[in-house]
Design an enzyme around this catalytic site. Structure first.
Site, PDB file in Angstrom:
ATOM      1  N   CYS A 109      27.224  10.642  12.718  1.00 22.76           N
ATOM      2  CA  CYS A 109      27.813   9.710  11.761  1.00 22.76           C
ATOM      3  C   CYS A 109      27.313   8.310  12.075  1.00 22.76           C
ATOM      4  O   CYS A 109      27.299   7.906  13.245  1.00 22.76           O
ATOM      5  CB  CYS A 109      29.340   9.786  11.869  1.00 22.76           C
ATOM      6  SG  CYS A 109      30.202   8.725  10.707  1.00 22.76           S
ATOM      7  N   HIS A 151      32.075  16.091   5.235  1.00 24.52           N
ATOM      8  CA  HIS A 151      32.038  14.974   6.182  1.00 24.52           C
ATOM      9  C   HIS A 151      32.259  13.650   5.443  1.00 24.52           C
ATOM     10  O   HIS A 151      33.084  12.823   5.863  1.00 24.52           O
ATOM     11  CB  HIS A 151      30.682  14.987   6.908  1.00 24.52           C
ATOM     12  CG  HIS A 151      30.451  13.829   7.827  1.00 24.52           C
ATOM     13  ND1 HIS A 151      30.271  13.974   9.184  1.00 24.52           N
ATOM     14  CD2 HIS A 151      30.362  12.494   7.578  1.00 24.52           C
ATOM     15  CE1 HIS A 151      30.109  12.773   9.732  1.00 24.52           C
ATOM     16  NE2 HIS A 151      30.144  11.859   8.770  1.00 24.52           N
ATOM     17  N   GLU A 152      31.528  13.460   4.340  1.00 28.07           N
ATOM     18  CA  GLU A 152      31.625  12.187   3.616  1.00 28.07           C
ATOM     19  C   GLU A 152      33.011  12.010   2.994  1.00 28.07           C
ATOM     20  O   GLU A 152      33.582  10.909   3.024  1.00 28.07           O
ATOM     21  CB  GLU A 152      30.532  12.078   2.551  1.00 28.07           C
ATOM     22  CG  GLU A 152      29.105  12.083   3.091  1.00 28.07           C
ATOM     23  CD  GLU A 152      28.881  11.091   4.212  1.00 28.07           C
ATOM     24  OE1 GLU A 152      29.524  10.035   4.225  1.00 28.07           O
ATOM     25  OE2 GLU A 152      28.064  11.394   5.101  1.00 28.07           O
ATOM     26  N   HIS A 155      35.758  10.721   5.182  1.00 32.08           N
ATOM     27  CA  HIS A 155      35.815   9.263   5.357  1.00 32.08           C
ATOM     28  C   HIS A 155      36.807   8.627   4.379  1.00 32.08           C
ATOM     29  O   HIS A 155      37.410   7.598   4.673  1.00 32.08           O
ATOM     30  CB  HIS A 155      34.435   8.648   5.134  1.00 32.08           C
ATOM     31  CG  HIS A 155      33.509   8.751   6.315  1.00 32.08           C
ATOM     32  ND1 HIS A 155      33.764   8.156   7.519  1.00 32.08           N
ATOM     33  CD2 HIS A 155      32.308   9.373   6.452  1.00 32.08           C
ATOM     34  CE1 HIS A 155      32.767   8.401   8.357  1.00 32.08           C
ATOM     35  NE2 HIS A 155      31.871   9.140   7.733  1.00 32.08           N
TER      36      HIS A 155
HETATM   37 NI    NI Z   1      30.069   9.719   8.670  1.00 32.16          NI
END
Ligand code: NI
Length: 187
Positions: A109, A151-152, A155
């Site tokens: 990341c 993953h995105e 966030h």
């Molecule tokens: Ni990330």
């Protein structure tokens, strides 16, 4: 166009839920998208979420090369993954797992520089959202493509990948990861 500063783990903007984008076609959203693309390509990274550039809105961008799309188990199941995924701007995304199955894979990341970890993710998902033109986006994804989207989108809920890990002995510096795997994680 501008290269934006990337928030690092510990900055509060990475820990709070982001707000929905009210108007995906607003000029300030177009500017944000252009700057995020330039920032991601400069880093370089595979994906970037708006909170990572200190903008607490539900907007992510990502791009998966064909080699990475084929790398992770499951990618061959969806035709689009084998050829990679073009640069995608996804606004107000939602993720739906299409099976209970999870798979472990390496992630890194831009907000956690120098480290990589092995993270369990849904193997097969459907995601929906809106593009910068206001049009609906709906895709099925598996393998690395599905991993990047999860993953995105994490966030946007204030989650960083280490908080998804189940074995912290698999969190390591990228300079040491060659001792454990041939993977070359990137975000
Ligand atoms: Ni990330």
């Amino acid at each position: 166009m501008a290269i934006l500063k990337i928030a690092k783990m510990g900055h509060p903007v990475l820990l709070k839920p982001a707000a929905p984008v009210a108007d995906p076609r607003a000029p300030e959203i177009a500017t944000l998208v252009r700057d995020m693309i330039e920032t991601m390509e400069d880093a370089p990274g595979t994906g970037l979420a708006a909170p990572q550039v200190h903008v607490p809105l539900r907007l992510v961008i990502f791009k998966v090369g064909s080699a990475r799309a084929r790398q992770e188990d499951g990618a061959a199941e969806t035709g689009e993954a084998a050829g990679g995924v073009p640069l995608t701007v996804l606004i107000n995304p939602e993720i739906e797992p299409l099976s209970e199955e999870t798979v472990l894979g390496w992630e890194a990341c831009l907000s956690v520089p120098g480290l990589a970890g092995e993270v369990p993710r849904w193997r097969h998902i459907r995601y929906r959202g809106v593009g910068p033109d206001g049009g609906a986006i709906e895709r099925e994804a598996s393998g690395f493509h599905a991993r990047v989207v999860q993953h995105e989108c994490d966030h946007l809920d204030g989650r960083l990948y280490p908080s998804r890990m189940t074995d912290m002995s698999r969190l390591m510096f990228t300079s040491e990861i060659r001792h454990h795997t041939h993977a070359s994680p990137e975000d």
